[in-house]
Design an enzyme around this catalytic site. Structure first.
Site, PDB file in Angstrom:
ATOM      1  N   CYS A   2      -4.989   7.040   6.455  1.00 20.02           N
ATOM      2  CA  CYS A   2      -5.397   7.023   7.866  1.00 20.02           C
ATOM      3  C   CYS A   2      -5.972   8.355   8.351  1.00 20.02           C
ATOM      4  O   CYS A   2      -6.674   8.404   9.352  1.00 20.02           O
ATOM      5  CB  CYS A   2      -4.215   6.626   8.729  1.00 20.02           C
ATOM      6  SG  CYS A   2      -2.693   7.502   8.330  1.00 20.02           S
ATOM      7  N   HIS A  36      -4.506  10.142  15.229  1.00 14.46           N
ATOM      8  CA  HIS A  36      -4.676  11.364  14.437  1.00 14.46           C
ATOM      9  C   HIS A  36      -5.911  12.133  14.931  1.00 14.46           C
ATOM     10  O   HIS A  36      -6.946  11.529  15.213  1.00 14.46           O
ATOM     11  CB  HIS A  36      -4.908  11.020  12.955  1.00 14.46           C
ATOM     12  CG  HIS A  36      -3.691  10.500  12.238  1.00 14.46           C
ATOM     13  ND1 HIS A  36      -2.436  10.450  12.801  1.00 14.46           N
ATOM     14  CD2 HIS A  36      -3.566  10.009  10.973  1.00 14.46           C
ATOM     15  CE1 HIS A  36      -1.577   9.951  11.920  1.00 14.46           C
ATOM     16  NE2 HIS A  36      -2.232   9.671  10.816  1.00 14.46           N
TER      17      HIS A  36
HETATM   18  N1  LIG Z   1       1.320   3.938   9.684  1.00 14.05           N
HETATM   19  C1  LIG Z   1       0.058   4.259   9.454  1.00 14.05           C
HETATM   20  O1  LIG Z   1      -0.630   4.881  10.287  1.00 14.05           O
HETATM   21  C2  LIG Z   1      -0.592   3.859   8.144  1.00 14.05           C
HETATM   22  C3  LIG Z   1      -1.961   4.115   7.974  1.00 14.05           C
HETATM   23  C4  LIG Z   1      -2.576   3.775   6.753  1.00 14.05           C
HETATM   24  C5  LIG Z   1      -1.836   3.177   5.780  1.00 14.05           C
HETATM   25  N2  LIG Z   1      -0.511   2.946   5.970  1.00 14.05           N
HETATM   26  C6  LIG Z   1       0.243   2.284   4.893  1.00 14.05           C
HETATM   27  O2  LIG Z   1       0.616   0.994   5.348  1.00 14.05           O
HETATM   28  C7  LIG Z   1       1.877   0.624   4.762  1.00 14.05           C
HETATM   29  C8  LIG Z   1       2.856   0.236   5.864  1.00 14.05           C
HETATM   30  O3  LIG Z   1       3.075   1.351   6.693  1.00 14.05           O
HETATM   31  P1  LIG Z   1       3.878   1.233   8.071  1.00 14.05           P
HETATM   32  O4  LIG Z   1       3.575   2.478   8.810  1.00 14.05           O
HETATM   33  O5  LIG Z   1       3.618  -0.080   8.715  1.00 14.05           O
HETATM   34  O6  LIG Z   1       5.407   1.284   7.541  1.00 14.05           O
HETATM   35  P2  LIG Z   1       6.712   0.648   8.216  1.00 14.05           P
HETATM   36  O7  LIG Z   1       6.603   0.608   9.683  1.00 14.05           O
HETATM   37  O8  LIG Z   1       7.823   1.413   7.615  1.00 14.05           O
HETATM   38  O9  LIG Z   1       6.747  -0.861   7.665  1.00 14.05           O
HETATM   39  C9  LIG Z   1       6.943  -1.162   6.308  1.00 14.05           C
HETATM   40  C10 LIG Z   1       6.936  -2.666   6.103  1.00 14.05           C
HETATM   41  O10 LIG Z   1       7.059  -2.938   4.701  1.00 14.05           O
HETATM   42  C11 LIG Z   1       8.173  -3.816   4.513  1.00 14.05           C
HETATM   43  N3  LIG Z   1       8.804  -3.593   3.218  1.00 14.05           N
HETATM   44  C12 LIG Z   1       9.490  -2.508   2.785  1.00 14.05           C
HETATM   45  N4  LIG Z   1       9.961  -2.702   1.539  1.00 14.05           N
HETATM   46  C13 LIG Z   1       9.575  -3.947   1.189  1.00 14.05           C
HETATM   47  C14 LIG Z   1       9.797  -4.748   0.038  1.00 14.05           C
HETATM   48  N5  LIG Z   1      10.496  -4.314  -1.025  1.00 14.05           N
HETATM   49  N6  LIG Z   1       9.259  -6.016   0.003  1.00 14.05           N
HETATM   50  C15 LIG Z   1       8.556  -6.477   1.069  1.00 14.05           C
HETATM   51  N7  LIG Z   1       8.321  -5.779   2.209  1.00 14.05           N
HETATM   52  C16 LIG Z   1       8.830  -4.516   2.256  1.00 14.05           C
HETATM   53  C17 LIG Z   1       9.116  -3.505   5.665  1.00 14.05           C
HETATM   54  O11 LIG Z   1      10.028  -4.570   5.848  1.00 14.05           O
HETATM   55  P3  LIG Z   1      11.452  -4.320   6.610  1.00 14.05           P
HETATM   56  O12 LIG Z   1      11.142  -4.394   8.076  1.00 14.05           O
HETATM   57  O13 LIG Z   1      12.297  -5.442   6.122  1.00 14.05           O
HETATM   58  O14 LIG Z   1      11.951  -2.970   6.170  1.00 14.05           O
HETATM   59  C18 LIG Z   1       8.094  -3.379   6.799  1.00 14.05           C
HETATM   60  O15 LIG Z   1       7.673  -4.658   7.217  1.00 14.05           O
HETATM   61  C19 LIG Z   1       2.313   1.839   3.914  1.00 14.05           C
HETATM   62  O16 LIG Z   1       1.913   1.620   2.588  1.00 14.05           O
HETATM   63  C20 LIG Z   1       1.528   2.990   4.513  1.00 14.05           C
HETATM   64  O17 LIG Z   1       1.302   4.010   3.590  1.00 14.05           O
HETATM   65  C21 LIG Z   1       0.130   3.257   7.129  1.00 14.05           C
END
Ligand SMILES: NC(=O)c1ccc[n+]([C@@H]2O[C@H](COP(=O)([O-])OP(=O)(O)OC[C@H]3O[C@@H](n4cnc5c(N)ncnc54)[C@H](OP(=O)(O)O)[C@@H]3O)[C@@H](O)[C@H]2O)c1
Length: 335
Positions: free
Chosen positions: A129, A244
């Site tokens: 991001c 950001h």
């Molecule tokens: N946040 C950003 O700005 C951003 C930007 C670009 C890319 N990303 C990428 O996008 C992804 C998600 O980020 P996020 O910020 O949304 O994180 P987050 O809020 O921590 O959410 C993570 C999600 O993944 C699920 N999860 C975790 N372990 C899992 C498993 N073993 N099997 C299935 N689902 C699982 C979680 O489920 P539970 O609710 O059950 O824990 C939750 O739904 C990451 O790879 C991150 O690097 C994020």
């Protein structure tokens, strides 16, 4: 009739997952059946098109019911399922960092390199991001004038580290006002984040660069298809909830004027450029569920040669993640 896609969202209960569901609805992506997944560690329900769905723990068999799967969970989950699912014919759009640099996996920002999308490449990665703002804002300048060097300092919101990180900032802020001293870790951040900032996003390598700084360099080179460009970055986490910001310094190969760059920025796809001096974007005002990247404060740097400075702001959860993935899906639907 428009083709409908049976859609799986792995990580539907997360920060990016929530935004993704909203965008699939508001952009009227043609979703047939809808299958949400989470870790299964706790029960979670999500709303989609007026209906509540219970999230399930993913399995390859369950995921194979989908034509299109969004992976917005973790590197490990993407690694476990995405390649096998893609090989079985399901489009997989992965927002984790697991496959971004894998040869043969397109790393795509549609405004910049939609040409990389091919029917034969079913696994597609969305970029980090942080670099998205720079990749979009400077794409046309790079095409026209050739950027040879790019330096940047980032000011990254806590939501970039997920839902738990956002809660952490809110809890620390409340604790601070109650007079509770803030301490480092454990959890999402190495240092207190409320009323603080720190130049560390991810772990450090032997050369002293953080994981985020290395991602910015390697991914931008891949997206711009230019391995020669020199990129250096200091990534900083700041107590902003969403959006950001980047302070960038870029050097062009061809001689150019500020006026020529301004013209280019004004017609760069996906960018709103604040051309009026003294006018600039901020994360709070311009990166709250917004589709485009914003830039301002273009000026010549006080160094020798063709070096210029620019301020860039984008919504890490939209253009940096969920929106970019939905735009990739829309492009796929048109292939
Ligand atoms: N946040 C950003 O700005 C951003 C930007 C670009 C890319 N990303 C990428 O996008 C992804 C998600 O980020 P996020 O910020 O949304 O994180 P987050 O809020 O921590 O959410 C993570 C999600 O993944 C699920 N999860 C975790 N372990 C899992 C498993 N073993 N099997 C299935 N689902 C699982 C979680 O489920 P539970 O609710 O059950 O824990 C939750 O739904 C990451 O790879 C991150 O690097 C994020």
């Amino acid at each position: 009739m428009t083709k409908k896609f049976n859609v799986a969202v792995v990580g539907a209960s997360g920060m990016v997952g929530g935004e993704l569901l909203g965008l699939l609805e508001t952009r009227r992506f043609p979703v047939g059946e809808f299958y949400p997944f989470n870790s299964g560690r706790r029960p979670a329900k999500v709303s989609f098109r007026g209906k509540k769905y219970a999230c399930a723990k993913p399995s390859l068999a369950a995921l194979k019911k989908s034509d299109l799967a969004f992976f917005v969970s973790t590197d490990e989950v993407a690694e476990k399922f995405a390649p096998r699912l893609a090989a079985a014919g399901t489009w997989c759009i992965d927002d984790s960092s697991r496959f971004r640099l894998t040869p043969g996996v397109p790393l795509v920002i549609p405004e910049v390199n939609a040409g990389e999308l091919k029917v034969s490449k079913k696994l597609i990665a969305g970029p980090n991001c942080t670099l998205t703002g720079a990749a979009v804002a400077l794409a046309e300048i790079h095409r026209r004038f050739g950027i040879t060097e790019l330096r940047m300092a980032t000011y990254q919101a806590v939501s970039g580290a997920g839902k738990a990180a956002m809660c952490r900032l809110e809890e620390e802020a409340k604790a601070h006002f109650k007079g509770v001293p803030l301490k480092p870790g454990p959890g999402q951040f190495p240092r207190p984040i409320a009323f603080n900032l720190f130049p560390q996003v991810g772990g450090f390598d032997e050369a002293g660069n953080s994981g985020e700084e290395n991602k910015v360099e390697a991914e931008l080179k891949k997206i711009w298809n230019d391995g020669k460009i020199r990129i250096s970055c200091t990534a900083v986490r700041v107590p902003v909830l969403r959006g950001h910001s980047l302070a960038v310094w870029f050097t062009t190969k061809k001689n150019c004027t500020e006026a020529a760059l301004r013209k280019e920025l004004l017609c760069t796809p996906g960018l709103k450029f604040f051309a009026k001096p003294g006018n600039y974007p901020t994360p709070l005002e311009h990166a709250q569920r917004t589709d485009i990247v914003y830039a301002g404060r273009l000026r010549r740097a006080h160094t020798a040669g063709n070096e210029f400075q620019l301020w860039i702001v984008s919504d890490n959860l939209y253009k940096g993640a969920a929106l970019n993935s939905v735009q990739i899906a829309e492009a796929i639907a048109g292939l």
